[in-house]
Scaffold this motif. Structure first.
Motif, PDB file in Angstrom:
ATOM      1  N   PHE A   1      34.621  35.769  42.176  1.00 43.33           N
ATOM      2  CA  PHE A   1      36.003  36.131  41.845  1.00 43.33           C
ATOM      3  C   PHE A   1      36.517  35.167  40.799  1.00 43.33           C
ATOM      4  O   PHE A   1      36.557  33.957  41.022  1.00 43.33           O
ATOM      5  CB  PHE A   1      36.861  36.089  43.107  1.00 43.33           C
ATOM      6  CG  PHE A   1      38.307  36.410  42.860  1.00 43.33           C
ATOM      7  CD1 PHE A   1      38.669  37.526  42.138  1.00 43.33           C
ATOM      8  CD2 PHE A   1      39.308  35.604  43.376  1.00 43.33           C
ATOM      9  CE1 PHE A   1      39.997  37.830  41.917  1.00 43.33           C
ATOM     10  CE2 PHE A   1      40.643  35.904  43.162  1.00 43.33           C
ATOM     11  CZ  PHE A   1      40.990  37.017  42.430  1.00 43.33           C
TER      12      PHE A   1
ATOM     13  N   PHE B   1      44.609  38.747  37.931  1.00 45.48           N
ATOM     14  CA  PHE B   1      43.202  38.907  38.236  1.00 45.48           C
ATOM     15  C   PHE B   1      42.386  39.125  36.975  1.00 45.48           C
ATOM     16  O   PHE B   1      42.746  39.908  36.110  1.00 45.48           O
ATOM     17  CB  PHE B   1      42.986  40.098  39.172  1.00 45.48           C
ATOM     18  CG  PHE B   1      43.334  39.809  40.590  1.00 45.48           C
ATOM     19  CD1 PHE B   1      42.736  38.762  41.263  1.00 45.48           C
ATOM     20  CD2 PHE B   1      44.264  40.583  41.248  1.00 45.48           C
ATOM     21  CE1 PHE B   1      43.053  38.494  42.579  1.00 45.48           C
ATOM     22  CE2 PHE B   1      44.592  40.323  42.564  1.00 45.48           C
ATOM     23  CZ  PHE B   1      43.981  39.269  43.234  1.00 45.48           C
TER      24      PHE B   1
ATOM     25  N   LEU C   1      36.551  40.841  39.926  1.00 44.04           N
ATOM     26  CA  LEU C   1      35.660  40.583  41.041  1.00 44.04           C
ATOM     27  C   LEU C   1      34.323  41.183  40.665  1.00 44.04           C
ATOM     28  O   LEU C   1      34.256  42.348  40.258  1.00 44.04           O
ATOM     29  CB  LEU C   1      36.185  41.239  42.324  1.00 44.04           C
ATOM     30  CG  LEU C   1      35.229  41.168  43.510  1.00 44.04           C
ATOM     31  CD1 LEU C   1      35.271  39.781  44.137  1.00 44.04           C
ATOM     32  CD2 LEU C   1      35.576  42.223  44.553  1.00 44.04           C
TER      33      LEU C   1
ATOM     34  N   LEU D   1      38.743  45.162  39.514  1.00 41.36           N
ATOM     35  CA  LEU D   1      39.760  45.242  40.554  1.00 41.36           C
ATOM     36  C   LEU D   1      41.050  45.631  39.847  1.00 41.36           C
ATOM     37  O   LEU D   1      41.259  45.255  38.701  1.00 41.36           O
ATOM     38  CB  LEU D   1      39.973  43.904  41.281  1.00 41.36           C
ATOM     39  CG  LEU D   1      39.363  43.744  42.668  1.00 41.36           C
ATOM     40  CD1 LEU D   1      39.781  42.422  43.269  1.00 41.36           C
ATOM     41  CD2 LEU D   1      39.773  44.879  43.593  1.00 41.36           C
TER      42      LEU D   1
ATOM     43  N   CYS E   1      42.968  30.213  46.768  1.00 38.54           N
ATOM     44  CA  CYS E   1      42.228  31.382  46.316  1.00 38.54           C
ATOM     45  C   CYS E   1      41.015  31.570  47.229  1.00 38.54           C
ATOM     46  O   CYS E   1      40.062  30.810  47.160  1.00 38.54           O
ATOM     47  CB  CYS E   1      41.797  31.200  44.865  1.00 38.54           C
ATOM     48  SG  CYS E   1      40.881  32.589  44.205  1.00 38.54           S
TER      49      CYS E   1
ATOM     50  N   LEU F   1      37.905  33.998  49.035  1.00 36.19           N
ATOM     51  CA  LEU F   1      37.025  35.143  48.844  1.00 36.19           C
ATOM     52  C   LEU F   1      36.245  35.343  50.141  1.00 36.19           C
ATOM     53  O   LEU F   1      35.064  35.040  50.237  1.00 36.19           O
ATOM     54  CB  LEU F   1      36.069  34.904  47.669  1.00 36.19           C
ATOM     55  CG  LEU F   1      35.239  36.104  47.206  1.00 36.19           C
ATOM     56  CD1 LEU F   1      36.145  37.251  46.785  1.00 36.19           C
ATOM     57  CD2 LEU F   1      34.318  35.720  46.066  1.00 36.19           C
TER      58      LEU F   1
ATOM     59  N   TYR G   1      36.614  40.641  50.626  1.00 39.03           N
ATOM     60  CA  TYR G   1      38.050  40.903  50.593  1.00 39.03           C
ATOM     61  C   TYR G   1      38.700  40.120  49.461  1.00 39.03           C
ATOM     62  O   TYR G   1      38.361  38.964  49.214  1.00 39.03           O
ATOM     63  CB  TYR G   1      38.694  40.510  51.922  1.00 39.03           C
ATOM     64  CG  TYR G   1      38.162  41.295  53.098  1.00 39.03           C
ATOM     65  CD1 TYR G   1      38.791  42.455  53.521  1.00 39.03           C
ATOM     66  CD2 TYR G   1      37.013  40.878  53.766  1.00 39.03           C
ATOM     67  CE1 TYR G   1      38.296  43.192  54.589  1.00 39.03           C
ATOM     68  CE2 TYR G   1      36.512  41.600  54.839  1.00 39.03           C
ATOM     69  CZ  TYR G   1      37.152  42.755  55.245  1.00 39.03           C
ATOM     70  OH  TYR G   1      36.661  43.482  56.301  1.00 39.03           O
ATOM     71  N   ALA G   2      39.640  40.775  48.780  1.00 40.42           N
ATOM     72  CA  ALA G   2      40.389  40.123  47.705  1.00 40.42           C
ATOM     73  C   ALA G   2      41.865  40.450  47.878  1.00 40.42           C
ATOM     74  O   ALA G   2      42.223  41.582  48.233  1.00 40.42           O
ATOM     75  CB  ALA G   2      39.895  40.591  46.340  1.00 40.42           C
TER      76      ALA G   2
ATOM     77  N   ASP H   1      45.541  40.669  46.100  1.00 39.26           N
ATOM     78  CA  ASP H   1      46.412  40.640  44.930  1.00 39.26           C
ATOM     79  C   ASP H   1      47.715  39.999  45.390  1.00 39.26           C
ATOM     80  O   ASP H   1      48.574  40.645  45.995  1.00 39.26           O
ATOM     81  CB  ASP H   1      46.663  42.058  44.410  1.00 39.26           C
ATOM     82  CG  ASP H   1      47.451  42.048  43.095  1.00 39.26           C
ATOM     83  OD1 ASP H   1      48.243  41.107  42.886  1.00 39.26           O
ATOM     84  OD2 ASP H   1      47.268  42.971  42.293  1.00 39.26           O
TER      85      ASP H   1
END
Length: 365
Positions: free
Chosen positions: A169, A177, A180, A194, A206, A208, A216-217, A219
């Motif tokens: 990421f 962003f 990813l 993404l 941050c 990951l 999972y990410a 925003d």
């Protein structure tokens, strides 16, 4: 409701990746609601089940300066620390020094700065993400192996792994962003992208998180959590976090402006996903809140205002465990906040560099 740009992105991904095994779920209300009620009080003792401690004592006073991350490796832990010469080192479960992985320099297997570390998909080597477009691989005895990933589109990467591959990421501090990217265990790119709002989106922590199936990410700007398959290479689900987003309404252009106004906004401080649960601490109306949400059942497990020491949701690996780094500056806070009957090892400021606390989410009684 899934926003139109997100829906268009998911449709594009489904068309582009014919091997995708998941698609966005439109039939469920994937909204994580944060209650305004603060009558429920939660602390470290309420949400953590402590597994054990490892005391780190460096044989060289220059070897460890400030540990910021630890990941479990066979027989011990790999540590990321701000050392001038050896930013990545390994210690056994008993706290004995094992080896270092590379060093500061410009030679083979050397680097100028390390951003993140993770155990390889096969569990037989350590991956080191640097500020360059390469991810290095080292044997667990510290021997440099090779550049497992070379990709000009990456840099400043967080890295996470499971048996299906490697996730990177790359955030951008100003524009939001960047991307990813998912790679096979051998380093072949499978997925990149993404939805990006094009705004300041960089969280303080941050993360990951990854498990056996998904990465999972978050925003942070739009308050949307994405679940991406690591075998099918698609966005399989997303959840909107229903909380005031004064970060978005203020439209902070960069991290410096945000930091000078942080007390006036609501935002997610720290978060992760473990055993199918989204867990987070956020500021809501200037009060720290704890959230624990079951993603499969789409229901809140527990939430309330958070008291005493905040947890550190650094994943120890892909097995649902977390590691909290205990230093002399947070030792007393954690000691006073632990569950009853859990005794924190003593911290000798002259000999102890850090204490690693391995823990998992406590089952709700």
């Amino acid at each position: 409701m899934v926003k139109q740009p997100v829906l268009l992105f998911q449709l594009a991904v489904a068309a582009a990746f014919s091997t995708a095994c998941g698609s966005a779920t439109g039939s469920r209300d994937n909204t994580i609601n944060i209650a305004a009620d603060t009558s429920t009080k939660l602390g470290l003792a309420d949400v953590t089940e402590v597994i054990g401690f490892t005391t780190i004592c460096s044989p060289d006073s220059c070897l460890i300066e400030h540990v910021t991350k630890a990941v479990r490796i066979p027989g011990g832990y790999a540590l990321l620390n701000h050392s001038k010469e050896h930013p990545v080192v390994a210690y056994s479960d008993s706290g004995k020094f094992m080896c270092s992985f590379g060093r500061i320099g410009n030679g083979p297997g050397e680097y100028t700065y390390v951003e993140d570390i993770a155990l390889s998909p096969r569990g037989d080597s350590l991956l080191v993400s640097t500020w360059t477009s390469e991810v290095y691989s080292y044997a667990l005895d510290g021997t440099f192996g090779r550049s497992v990933i070379v990709d000009d589109s990456i840099g400043f990467c967080k890295v996470a792994t499971n048996s299906n591959g490697i996730a990177l990421f790359s955030p951008n501090l100003v524009e939001g962003f960047n991307s990813l990217s998912l790679y096979s265990p051998q380093g072949k790119k499978k997925f990149s992208g993404l939805p990006s709002s094009g705004h300041f989106s960089y969280p303080f922590f941050c993360r990951l998180p990854i498990d056996n199936e998904f990465v999972y990410a978050l925003d942070w700007y739009e308050n949307i959590l994405y679940q991406i398959t690591t075998s099918g290479d698609s966005v399989s689900n997303s959840w909107t976090i229903n909380m005031p987003n004064r970060v978005a309404s203020r439209n902070f252009p960069d991290v410096d402006v945000f930091l000078s106004n942080w007390s006036e906004v609501d935002y997610i401080i720290d978060w992760s996903v473990a055993n199918g649960r989204f867990v987070a601490v956020c500021f809501y109306d200037k009060i720290p809140r704890y959230i624990e949400y079951d993603l499969e059942r789409n229901e809140m497990v527990r939430q309330g205002s958070y008291v005493n020491c905040l947890p550190d949701f650094t994943p120890a690996g892909d097995d649902g465990y977390f590691i909290t780094i205990i230093r002399d500056d947070n030792y007393k806070w954690i000691e006073e906040s632990l569950p009853e009957g859990v005794e924190l090892p003593p911290f000798d400021s002259e000999a102890t560099d850090a204490i690693l606390m391995l823990w998992r989410l406590k089952t709700k009684e």
